[in-house]
Design a protein around this motif. Structure first.
Motif, PDB file in Angstrom:
ATOM      1  N   ALA A   1       0.952  -1.233   0.040  1.00  0.00           N
ATOM      2  CA  ALA A   1       0.033   0.139   0.107  1.00  0.00           C
ATOM      3  C   ALA A   1       0.798   1.302  -0.231  1.00  0.00           C
ATOM      4  O   ALA A   1       0.412   2.269  -0.305  1.00  0.00           O
ATOM      5  N   ILE A   2       2.187   1.250   0.229  1.00  0.00           N
ATOM      6  CA  ILE A   2       3.059   2.359   0.433  1.00  0.00           C
ATOM      7  C   ILE A   2       3.694   2.393  -1.117  1.00  0.00           C
ATOM      8  O   ILE A   2       4.474   1.547  -1.688  1.00  0.00           O
TER       9      ILE A   2
ATOM     10  N   ILE B   1      11.833   5.538   3.154  1.00  0.00           N
ATOM     11  CA  ILE B   1      12.032   5.562   4.625  1.00  0.00           C
ATOM     12  C   ILE B   1      11.203   4.523   5.154  1.00  0.00           C
ATOM     13  O   ILE B   1      11.815   3.790   6.152  1.00  0.00           O
ATOM     14  N   LYS B   2       9.805   4.184   4.937  1.00  0.00           N
ATOM     15  CA  LYS B   2       9.111   3.120   5.869  1.00  0.00           C
ATOM     16  C   LYS B   2       9.355   1.727   5.255  1.00  0.00           C
ATOM     17  O   LYS B   2       9.168   0.819   6.183  1.00  0.00           O
ATOM     18  N   HIS B   3      10.063   1.554   4.008  1.00  0.00           N
ATOM     19  CA  HIS B   3      10.339   0.289   3.758  1.00  0.00           C
ATOM     20  C   HIS B   3      11.970  -0.048   3.742  1.00  0.00           C
ATOM     21  O   HIS B   3      12.237  -0.879   4.638  1.00  0.00           O
ATOM     22  N   PHE B   4      12.783   0.995   3.177  1.00  0.00           N
ATOM     23  CA  PHE B   4      14.205   0.691   3.028  1.00  0.00           C
ATOM     24  C   PHE B   4      14.982   0.771   4.399  1.00  0.00           C
ATOM     25  O   PHE B   4      15.609   0.276   4.719  1.00  0.00           O
TER      26      PHE B   4
ATOM     27  N   THR C   1       7.884 -12.259   3.968  1.00  0.00           N
ATOM     28  CA  THR C   1       8.861 -11.235   3.462  1.00  0.00           C
ATOM     29  C   THR C   1       7.814 -10.320   2.741  1.00  0.00           C
ATOM     30  O   THR C   1       8.440  -9.140   2.346  1.00  0.00           O
ATOM     31  N   GLY C   2       7.046 -10.588   2.238  1.00  0.00           N
ATOM     32  CA  GLY C   2       6.001  -9.889   1.604  1.00  0.00           C
ATOM     33  C   GLY C   2       6.627  -9.467   0.196  1.00  0.00           C
ATOM     34  O   GLY C   2       7.460 -10.350  -0.547  1.00  0.00           O
ATOM     35  N   PRO C   3       6.888  -8.188  -0.409  1.00  0.00           N
ATOM     36  CA  PRO C   3       7.612  -7.554  -1.522  1.00  0.00           C
ATOM     37  C   PRO C   3       9.155  -7.453  -1.148  1.00  0.00           C
ATOM     38  O   PRO C   3       9.860  -6.990  -1.800  1.00  0.00           O
ATOM     39  N   GLY C   4       9.712  -8.254  -0.194  1.00  0.00           N
ATOM     40  CA  GLY C   4      10.961  -8.302   0.204  1.00  0.00           C
ATOM     41  C   GLY C   4      11.444  -7.566   1.503  1.00  0.00           C
ATOM     42  O   GLY C   4      12.600  -7.001   1.349  1.00  0.00           O
ATOM     43  N   PHE C   5      10.778  -7.310   2.472  1.00  0.00           N
ATOM     44  CA  PHE C   5      11.016  -6.407   3.398  1.00  0.00           C
ATOM     45  C   PHE C   5      11.139  -7.275   4.872  1.00  0.00           C
ATOM     46  O   PHE C   5       9.947  -7.621   5.132  1.00  0.00           O
ATOM     47  N   PRO C   6      12.347  -7.193   5.466  1.00  0.00           N
ATOM     48  CA  PRO C   6      13.422  -6.663   5.292  1.00  0.00           C
ATOM     49  C   PRO C   6      14.364  -7.336   4.156  1.00  0.00           C
ATOM     50  O   PRO C   6      15.386  -6.753   3.586  1.00  0.00           O
TER      51      PRO C   6
ATOM     52  N   ILE D   1      15.174 -12.995  25.948  1.00  0.00           N
ATOM     53  CA  ILE D   1      14.535 -12.072  25.265  1.00  0.00           C
ATOM     54  C   ILE D   1      15.059 -10.515  25.545  1.00  0.00           C
ATOM     55  O   ILE D   1      15.454 -10.117  26.715  1.00  0.00           O
ATOM     56  N   SER D   2      15.691  -9.809  24.302  1.00  0.00           N
ATOM     57  CA  SER D   2      16.334  -8.510  24.488  1.00  0.00           C
ATOM     58  C   SER D   2      15.465  -7.452  23.381  1.00  0.00           C
ATOM     59  O   SER D   2      15.138  -7.995  22.643  1.00  0.00           O
ATOM     60  N   VAL D   3      15.458  -6.103  23.804  1.00  0.00           N
ATOM     61  CA  VAL D   3      14.614  -5.259  23.006  1.00  0.00           C
ATOM     62  C   VAL D   3      15.604  -4.163  22.916  1.00  0.00           C
ATOM     63  O   VAL D   3      16.336  -3.518  23.756  1.00  0.00           O
ATOM     64  N   GLN D   4      15.733  -3.845  21.464  1.00  0.00           N
ATOM     65  CA  GLN D   4      16.434  -2.610  21.008  1.00  0.00           C
ATOM     66  C   GLN D   4      15.394  -1.634  20.511  1.00  0.00           C
ATOM     67  O   GLN D   4      14.866  -1.995  19.522  1.00  0.00           O
ATOM     68  N   SER D   5      15.200  -0.429  21.341  1.00  0.00           N
ATOM     69  CA  SER D   5      14.183   0.640  20.936  1.00  0.00           C
ATOM     70  C   SER D   5      14.993   1.659  20.218  1.00  0.00           C
ATOM     71  O   SER D   5      16.064   2.144  20.440  1.00  0.00           O
ATOM     72  N   LEU D   6      14.235   2.194  19.181  1.00  0.00           N
ATOM     73  CA  LEU D   6      14.731   3.103  18.557  1.00  0.00           C
ATOM     74  C   LEU D   6      13.911   4.103  17.710  1.00  0.00           C
ATOM     75  O   LEU D   6      12.575   3.810  17.643  1.00  0.00           O
ATOM     76  N   THR D   7      14.182   5.210  17.219  1.00  0.00           N
ATOM     77  CA  THR D   7      13.398   6.210  16.637  1.00  0.00           C
ATOM     78  C   THR D   7      13.845   6.122  15.024  1.00  0.00           C
ATOM     79  O   THR D   7      15.178   6.119  14.974  1.00  0.00           O
ATOM     80  N   LEU D   8      12.979   5.917  14.221  1.00  0.00           N
ATOM     81  CA  LEU D   8      13.655   5.698  12.716  1.00  0.00           C
ATOM     82  C   LEU D   8      14.112   7.341  12.279  1.00  0.00           C
ATOM     83  O   LEU D   8      13.334   8.186  12.582  1.00  0.00           O
ATOM     84  N   PRO D   9      15.586   7.340  12.070  1.00  0.00           N
ATOM     85  CA  PRO D   9      16.012   8.564  11.879  1.00  0.00           C
ATOM     86  C   PRO D   9      15.123   9.318  10.964  1.00  0.00           C
ATOM     87  O   PRO D   9      14.609   8.798   9.961  1.00  0.00           O
TER      88      PRO D   9
END
Ligand code: SAH
Length: 218
Positions: A44-45, A53-56, A75-80, A193-201
Motif C-alpha cells: 500500500a506504500i 523511509i518506511k520500507h528501506f 517477507t511480502g515484497p522483500g522487507f526486510p 529476550i532483549s529489546v532494542q528500541s529506536l526512533t527511525l532516523p
C-alpha cells in the motif's frame, strides 16, 4: 536534499554506510516495485519517500543484528530481506511468503538485481519449518509485520539453530503482545529476550527490535 542523500544520511545514523552501488540497486528495486505494484498489488506504500523511509530505512534497522544464514518469514515484497541482501551481499538469505504472486515478484527482482545466494520460497512458515533443510537450519530468522508473538513463536523459532536468534520487528506497542506470547516463545525454545528500541532516523516513528535467542532445541 534529494532522497538518495536523505537515505544515506539516515542510514549513517543507524551506523550503516551505504555505498553508491547499494543506493543504485535500492533505486532499481524501488522502480521495479512501483512498476510491478501497478499490475499486482504488493504494497500500500506507493510514494517514493514512503518506500525509501518506511520500507528501506526501516528494513535497515535490523541489519546490524543479522549474520550468516538468514530467513525472512512473511517477507511480502522483500522487507526486510531484499534490502538486507542488497546492502550486505555476503548474507545467505531465504525469503519466504505464503502468497505466490509475491514470491514471483521476488524471483524477478533477485534476477534483475543479479543477487546471488538468495532463495525465494512459496509456502506457509508452519509447513516449511519442519522440512529437511529448513528445520533448525538458520542462524537468524527475521520477520516484519507478520503476526502476534504467539504465532511468530510457532512460525519462526523452528527455523532457528540452537544459539541462533529470531528478531521480530515491531512498532511502538509491543509489550502487551510480547507478554501474551512469552509462554509460546519459551515452548519453542526462545529463552532470552532483549529489546532494542529506536526512533527511525529523520522521523518520529518508534521501532522496537525484539531479539529472541534460541538456547535450547526441543
Ligand atoms: N514483511 C513484509 C510483509 C508484511 S505483510 C513487510 O513488512 O512489508 C505479511 C506477509 O506475511 C504477507 O505477505 C503474507 O502473505 C505473509 N504471511 C502471513 N502468514 C504467513 C505464514 N504463515 N507463512 C508465510 N508467510 C505468511
Amino acid at each position: 536534499m534529494n532522497l538518495k542523500q536523505k537515505l544515506k544520511e539516515s542510514a549513517l545514523e543507524l551506523g550503516i554506510e551505504l555505498t553508491q552501488k547499494n543506493l543504485d540497486q535500492l533505486w532499481v528495486f524501488k522502480d521495479f516495485l512501483k512498476e510491478y505494484n501497478e499490475k499486482v498489488n504488493l504494497t500500500a506504500i506507493k510514494e517514493d519517500e514512503d518506500i525509501v523511509i518506511k520500507h528501506f530505512l526501516d528494513s535497515l534497522t535490523v541489519l546490524p543484528y543479522v549474520d550468516g544464514k538468514v530467513i525472512d518469514i512473511g517477507t511480502g515484497p522483500g522487507f526486510p530481506g531484499i534490502v538486507l541482501k542488497i546492502v550486505k551481499p555476503c548474507l545467505d538469505i531465504t525469503l519466504l511468503d505464503a502468497r505466490g504472486k509475491k514470491v514471483k515478484f521476488l524471483e524477478e527482482a533477485a534476477e534483475l538485481l543479479n543477487l546471488e545466494n538468495i532463495t525465494c520460497i512459496h509456502g506457509r512458515a508452519e509447513e516449511i519449518s519442519s522440512q529437511k533443510g529448513f528445520s533448525q537450519a538458520f542462524d537468524c530468522a527475521v520477520s516484519r509485520a507478520v503476526g502476534s508473538f504467539e504465532n511468530l513463536a510457532k512460525w519462526c523459532l523452528p527455523f532457528v539453530k540452537e544459539d541462533g536468534q529470531f528478531i521480530a520487528m515491531k512498532g511502538p506497542n509491543y509489550e502487551e503482545e510480547l507478554e501474551e506470547g512469552k509462554r509460546a516463545l519459551r515452548r519453542h525454545g526462545g529463552a532470552e529476550i532483549s529489546v532494542q528500541s529506536l526512533t527511525l532516523p529523520q522521523t518520529n516513528l518508534a521501532r522496537n527490535l525484539i531479539i529472541i535467542k534460541k538456547s535450547r532445541v526441543l
